[in-house]
Structure formats: C-alpha cells, structure tokens
Enzyme design. Structure first.
Site, PDB file in Angstrom:
ATOM      1  N   SER A   1     -71.750 -19.673  32.219  1.00 27.99           N
ATOM      2  CA  SER A   1     -70.827 -18.773  31.542  1.00 27.99           C
ATOM      3  C   SER A   1     -69.619 -19.558  31.066  1.00 27.99           C
ATOM      4  O   SER A   1     -69.228 -20.545  31.689  1.00 27.99           O
ATOM      5  CB  SER A   1     -70.360 -17.679  32.501  1.00 27.99           C
ATOM      6  OG  SER A   1     -69.244 -17.017  31.946  1.00 27.99           O
TER       7      SER A   1
ATOM      8  N   TYR B   1     -65.888 -15.155  40.267  1.00 28.01           N
ATOM      9  CA  TYR B   1     -67.075 -15.286  39.424  1.00 28.01           C
ATOM     10  C   TYR B   1     -67.048 -16.631  38.688  1.00 28.01           C
ATOM     11  O   TYR B   1     -68.022 -17.380  38.685  1.00 28.01           O
ATOM     12  CB  TYR B   1     -67.097 -14.132  38.419  1.00 28.01           C
ATOM     13  CG  TYR B   1     -68.149 -14.242  37.350  1.00 28.01           C
ATOM     14  CD1 TYR B   1     -69.478 -13.936  37.640  1.00 28.01           C
ATOM     15  CD2 TYR B   1     -67.814 -14.645  36.055  1.00 28.01           C
ATOM     16  CE1 TYR B   1     -70.448 -14.033  36.661  1.00 28.01           C
ATOM     17  CE2 TYR B   1     -68.787 -14.744  35.069  1.00 28.01           C
ATOM     18  CZ  TYR B   1     -70.098 -14.444  35.373  1.00 28.01           C
ATOM     19  OH  TYR B   1     -71.057 -14.538  34.405  1.00 28.01           O
TER      20      TYR B   1
END
Ligand SMILES: Cc1cc2nc3c(=O)[nH]c(=O)nc-3n(C[C@H](O)[C@H](O)[C@H](O)COP(=O)(O)OP(=O)(O)OC[C@H]3O[C@@H](n4cnc5c(N)ncnc54)[C@H](O)[C@@H]3O)c2cc1C
Lengths: 447, 251
Positions: B144, B157
């Site tokens: 990501s 995250y």
C-alpha cells in the site's frame, strides 16, 4: 558433464523459467541426464533460436546439446553428412561448402543445431521445391525415456512424430543428412518491387526461382498496404563466374558486426524506426534488378551478421508470429496485413513466402500455400488479443500457426490446426507413459 | 505456464474475497486463466466469489486458508501446489483495522500486524519456495502507498504494510534469476465506487489496480504504483520535514 541452474528464454526473450541445465559431451552423458531427470521431466535444447518456450522446462532438466558437436563423416561424392545433433548449421556450411555441398534447407539463421532443425522441421525460402528439413534426413538416433537409443528412419511413425516433434519424443543424438550440390558459394539475386499485397502475392505465385520470398513493409498504409520487395535467388554455377573468381568460388566468408550491447532500452524499435526501415528498404530496392551477386551468407542469413540482434527489442522481448494458409485463402493474409498496418504495429522482418507440399511430420508446420511471418514487441498493448484473432482466422481457413515460434497461443488452438495431434499424443503416451519429455511449450499447450 | 504477455493459466488468490483479487481474476480469466483457486476463511462470501468467477468460464476452487494461522500454511498451500502448477499467486489479504480503537486496544493492533505482516511473510515464503521448485511463476504482493511513509492517521496499518513491502522487495531480490517474479503493488486509497469529481486524483479503484497488475505482469515490473503519479507523490512526501509532515491534512 557440467550441470548448473539457469534461467532460460527463447530467442524472443519472453517468459523466462529456470531449469537444471546439463551439458553432455558424450551420448552416455546425455543418457545420464535423461534417466536421472526429476519429476518435472527433461527436454533437449539446441542454440535456443526457437522464439518461444519450446526449448525450456521450468523446474525440470534441460539437455543443452551444443557440446555434442562432432561431424562424424562426410561423403563428398554422394553428398551425405553424418553428425551429432548439437552441430550448428553454421559449422556444417563451413565444413561442407568448400567441398561443393550445401544444405538443401536453410532457415533465416545459421545458428541453429541439427537437432533443433529436425525438432522444428525447419523450412526455408525454397520450400516450394525443396520441402522442409526432415525431407533430407536419412536417419537419426533418438535417445528415449528409458535411456536406450533407437535408430529412426523415414516412413515410420516414430520418425513422423519426431520430425517437427519439438523434442517431445526424445533427444536426437545424431543424424545423417542428404546434401545439395553447388559449384559456387554465390547467389544470383533478383529483386523487384511490389506496390501492394496483391502484387506481392501475384509475384510469388508466378514462381520459378529456387528461393523466393517477399519482404513486406507492414507500416505502409492506404493503397500501399502490403507493399513489398520480392527477392528471388539461384545458386550461381561456376561457369558463370569470370575466370579469376573461379579459384575461390566455394569460399565461405560471412561478415560480422560487433554484437549488440547487453542492455538496450525499451522501445528502440518503435513505430518511427520501423516505418523508416520499411521506407528505406522499399525505396532502396530498385524497381527491378536482376542478377546481382551475393554471398550465400548475405542472401540467406543477413541477420546473422549482427550477433544478439534480439536484444534490440529491449528487455521486454518480442513475439514472433508465423501462420500458413492454403491457396485460395489469400483473404486471410489481406486481413492480417491490413489490421497490422491500420494499427501501425511496428513489425520487423515481415516475410511472405510460398510453401510447397507438406512433409510427413505430424506437428510439422508447412502446408501447401502461403506463409506469413513477422515479429512484434511483446509490450505492445492489445497484442495478445490481436494475435488470438489471427489464430482464429487462420484456423477457420484450415491453416496453422507455427509451434516452434509460439509463445502465446491458446491451449485449445493447436487441435484445430494440427489434425495429427491425436496421433502424436497417442504415440507419446505409448513411448513415454510417464511424460519424461516435457517443455514449457508442451505444458502451456497441453501437447 | 505464463505466455509471452505474462498472462497466467492458473491463479491462486490468497484472500479470496478481496475486491482487488477478484477484479484481477476477472481480467485474467478474460485472457488465459482457466484455473483459479480462491483461498480464504470458509464463508458464504467466498463461495459467492467463486460462483461469480465460474460464470466467466473458469474452473474455480475454494481453499480454506487463514492468514492468522501461519502454522497451517505449509500444509494448506503445499496441497494447492501439489495439484499442479500455479502460474501466479496474488497475495491480497489484509485488514485495515481501526486506528483510534487499536491505539487504545493494542491487541487489535497486533491482529493488524499479524494478518498484514506475519501472515503474509509466512504465506509468501511458502509460496516462494513452491514457485521456485516449479521454476516459474509470479508472486504479486498487494502492499500500500500507506506503507511508504507512516502517517499519524493510520500508522498501525501503514507500518504493517511497510514491513510487508520491505519483505516483498527483499524476497524479489532473493528470487532474482530463479525464474520467479515478485511484483509489489502499491495502491493509493482504494474506493470501491468510482472517484467523485473533486476527489484526490490519488484515489483509485479495485478495477484500476487490477489493470495495473495485468500491465505489470506483461512488463515483468517489480513495483507498480496505482495510480501511476503516486510514485512521484510518495517520493516527494518522503522529503517533507517531520514537523511539517505531522501536520499535513489527512485524507
Ligand atoms: C533469426 C531467426 C530466423 C529463423 N528462421 C527460420 C526459418 O526460416 N524457418 C524455420 O523453420 N525456422 C526459423 N527459425 C526458427 C528456428 O530455426 C527453429 O526454432 C530451430 O528449431 C531453432 O534451433 P535451435 O538449435 O536453436 O533449437 P532450440 O531453439 O534450442 O530448440 C527448438 C526445439 O527443438 C528441440 N530440440 C533441439 N535440439 C534437439 C535435439 N537434439 N533432440 C530433440 N529435440 C531437440 C527443442 O526441444 C525445441 O523444442 C528462425 C529463428 C531465428 C531466431
């Protein structure tokens, strides 16, 4: 015998896979490599000139045959040579031409092995009269899965499966070939412009010369779509040469440029250079020119002068496409050429040629009629679908696509194109029930 | 086997209900993919996903797989690879967690880390070994853009993806020359609906990520940013001094 783990691709440099590479120097070592194979099987490899994945075997063994390169015997009177399968056609020409013999079938490169030539049943621009490579094979020795060696002669099922059999029936160890007599190493070459595809087709259909092909400019559009330069060649007889030249009439002197550097950026051979090259070739060829003398190497193998030219396509590699259709199916060729031209696909080395009667090889490519081949950069968007479409049109017209050059066909495609595929599968099932001989190509297409 | 355009014939999706995973599978089925294995925790959603792909003409199997149970990965994935070649593995599982809650309940944060990092490390290594043994294949890892530089707003995250990203890059280097291709995909913020007008151009959709994956396979890319300009934005953000970075508005 040297053994290493290497990543391999075909000449198109796409889809690399890794295998254990064995380099035998004797037949016994080759047998050891075959019997000692792992669960993922084994396949023979020559000089890796097949464009796709025919000579690689992911996770298995690959037997590099180039160390088996002895010429055993030359019958300089009858025109027969016996040699190992790893001998290159370059070596053979070097040895045979001074003796007045030439190979009856020559592909567009000399850097292929005799084993590879049989495994893909090569055709040259003289196919109409000479047929394909295996027509001139008198016998061969085949190493099978259990390590035994069989002598295979034409007229048997095993021969027909091995001719063009892509190494899937076993490892060819040696072969005996018939040769073509020549009295000089020169070619008399006629070139002629063809204004469009119809003119090129008509020019080739007229026929007559021993070697004939048309170099098509696939970048030309509109009325010039499919314009081409027709090239016809004949071996020059020695009495046609001036007296002084006769002494060296059979000399073989290929020229060579320095190799292409290891890294070439992507897109060097894009649209503009492709268009420019096409333009130069077409304009550079005189409207008609007869009787120009050319060396054998320059006539048959112009690209061999530039070692490693496949790197010019950049790290993404290129895809070679070759299809054949019968007489009366010229419409298919028209459609393919039109689509390529309309999309401005930067095709290099597009060649149209005549094919004569097919040989007995079950998976052998040539069928009587026409063949069209070209190379395109693998990175071209939408190329996969375009070529699938060409496959469909070719199959619908009863034609076929060359397996030795393939890197992308659908697994369902070959069955429609090669009617003897069931026989090929049955013979393999009997001869090699474990499926010892396997390649990436055979896995991809479930051959 | 993959063809010259990097299109696989068989696909394993780890995280079989992932939107990006399914969008990718749909595109690949339209090309050459005939066999798809969707691995995930058994659920009606997983079966629905499989049925959806079957309609497109592929042979689809579901595989019971739990990222949070690394102990079972060897066995579960070993079975998949024993059934035949897997030309491509798409490592698509991951959880986003809830930053605010996870800061207060560290065990929630641990689950994010264990899924996104520990689970992926284990499954990634198992698949890498199997791909290496078959001598070919692509391992596509969904990282990501949030892992490029952790932000105040989602650093739990982000840090798990940063770890995964570093792991996948290293794995790619380790496997260089083995015939196995590792591709790290770094999407920006993924929305399942099309981006609204005026929304940041760095927002993307599962379909766009899937397209980028297909292109990356063709080019044998090692890192792919989606959308493409994100590469430059991330490079610029890396240079922003911390006092300033801390105060950047959060999307
Ligand atoms: C520039 C260029 C021009 C070409 N022009 C032509 C052309 O005009 N006509 C044409 O037909 N082809 C042409 N080709 C294709 C090429 O000639 C064939 O693919 C040929 O098979 C390559 O020979 P190789 O020795 O490099 O074999 P490889 O590429 O190494 O292997 C090709 C196939 O033969 C099998 N094989 C190799 N050795 C053995 C063995 N000892 N025993 C059993 N199987 C074996 C392999 O398993 C594989 O399936 C051309 C290729 C290039 C790069």
């Amino acid at each position: 015998m040297s053994v290493d783990t290497v990543s391999m691709t075909g000449w198109g440099r796409t889809a690399p896979t890794t295998a254990l590479r064995f380099r035998p120097r004797t037949y016994e070592e080759a047998a050891v490599a075959v019997t000692g194979r792992g669960p993922r099987g084994v396949v023979a490899r020559g000089l890796g000139r097949a464009h796709g994945d025919a000579a690689q075997n992911a996770g298995g063994s690959v037997v590099d045959m180039t160390g088996l390169d002895r010429v055993h015997a030359v019958d300089a009177v009858g025109g027969v040579v016996a040699c190992d399968a790893g001998v290159s056609l370059h070596r053979l020409i070097e040895a045979l031409l001074p003796l007045g013999w030439f190979l009856p079938v020559t592909p567009a490169t000399r850097y292929v092995t005799v084993g590879g030539a049989i495994g893909s049943d090569l055709h040259g621009t003289g196919h109409r009269t000479a047929g394909s490579f295996t027509r001139h094979v008198r016998s061969l020795e085949l190493l099978t899965a259990d390590g035994s060696v069989r002598r295979v002669v034409p007229g048997t099922d095993l021969f027909d499966a091995t001719a063009g059999g892509l190494g899937l029936t076993g490892v060819i160890l040696s072969a005996t070939l018939s040769l073509l007599p020549v009295t000089t190493s020169l070619m008399s070459v006629d070139t002629e412009r063809a204004a469009d595809l119809d003119a090129a087709l008509a020019g080739l259909a007229a026929g007559g010369a021993a070697y004939e092909s048309a170099r098509i400019d696939l970048m030309a559009r509109g009325r010039a779509t499919g314009r081409a330069v027709l090239i016809r060649g004949e071996h020059v007889p020695v009495d046609a040469l001036p007296a002084r030249a006769r002494r060296t009439a059979l000399a073989f002197r290929p020229g060579k440029l320095p190799p292409v550097p290891a890294y070439v950026p992507e897109g060097l051979l894009g649209r503009a250079p492709a268009a420019l090259l096409g333009e130069l070739r077409f304009r550079g060829a005189r409207a008609a020119r007869a009787g120009r003398l050319q060396r054998i190497s320059a006539f048959f193998h112009p690209l061999d002068a530039l070692p490693g030219w496949n790197r010019l396509h950049g790290p993404g590699g290129f895809v070679q496409y070759q299809c054949a259709v019968g007489d009366g199916q010229e419409e298919v060729l028209h459609r393919i050429v039109q689509r390529l031209a309309r999309r401005r696909c930067p095709a290099f080395h597009a060649v149209l040629q005549r094919l004569g009667a097919g040989g007995p090889g079950w998976l052998s490519f040539p069928v009587p009629g026409w063949s069209l081949s070209f190379g395109l950069p693998a990175g071209l968007p939408g190329l996969g679908r375009l070529l699938d479409l060409f496959d469909d049109e070719t199959a619908a017209a009863g034609g076929r696509v060359c397996l030795a050059k393939d890197a992308r066909m659908r697994p369902s495609a070959p069955a429609a194109m090669y009617p003897r595929l069931p026989d090929f599968r049955a013979l393999r099932g009997e001869l090699d029930p474990e499926g010892a001989f396997r390649s990436d190509l055979s896995r991809r297409l479930a051959l | 086997m993959k063809n010259a355009f990097g299109a696989p014939q068989s696909l394993l999706v780890l995280g079989g209900t992932s939107e990006i995973g399914l969008a990718t599978a749909r595109r690949l089925i339209a090309r050459r993919t005939r066999v798809v294995r969707l691995a995930g925790r058994p659920s009606p959603a997983l079966e629905r996903a499989a049925a959806g792909l079957r309609e497109l003409g592929a042979e689809v199997h579901t595989v019971a797989f739990d990222a949070l149970d690394p102990g079972s990965h060897e066995e579960v994935l070993g079975k998949v690879f024993a059934e035949g070649d897997t030309d491509m593995v798409l490592l698509a599982f991951g959880v986003h967690g809830d930053q605010i809650r996870d800061e207060e309940e560290p065990l929630g944060a641990v689950e994010v880390a264990q899924t996104n990092y520990t689970g992926a490390v284990c499954a990634g290594l198992v698949c890498a070994g199997a791909l290496q043994a078959q001598g070919h294949g692509s391992l596509v890892v969904l990282s990501s853009a949030a892992g490029a530089r952790a932000r105040r707003a989602d650093f739990i995250y982000g840090s798990s993806k940063a770890g995964l990203d570093a792991f996948a890059q290293g794995l790619g280097d380790a496997l260089h020359g083995t015939g196995v291709h590792v591709m790290v995909v770094r999407p920006g913020a993924v929305r399942t609906r099309p981006a609204r007008r005026g929304e940041s151009p760095l927002v993307t959709t599962p379909g766009a990520v899937a397209d980028a994956i297909v292109t990356g396979l063709r080019r044998r890319s090692e890192t792919v940013w989606v959308p493409g300009p994100l590469r430059a934005v991330a490079a610029a953000l890396r240079l922003v001094p911390r006092p300033l970075y801390r105060r950047l508005p959060v999307r």
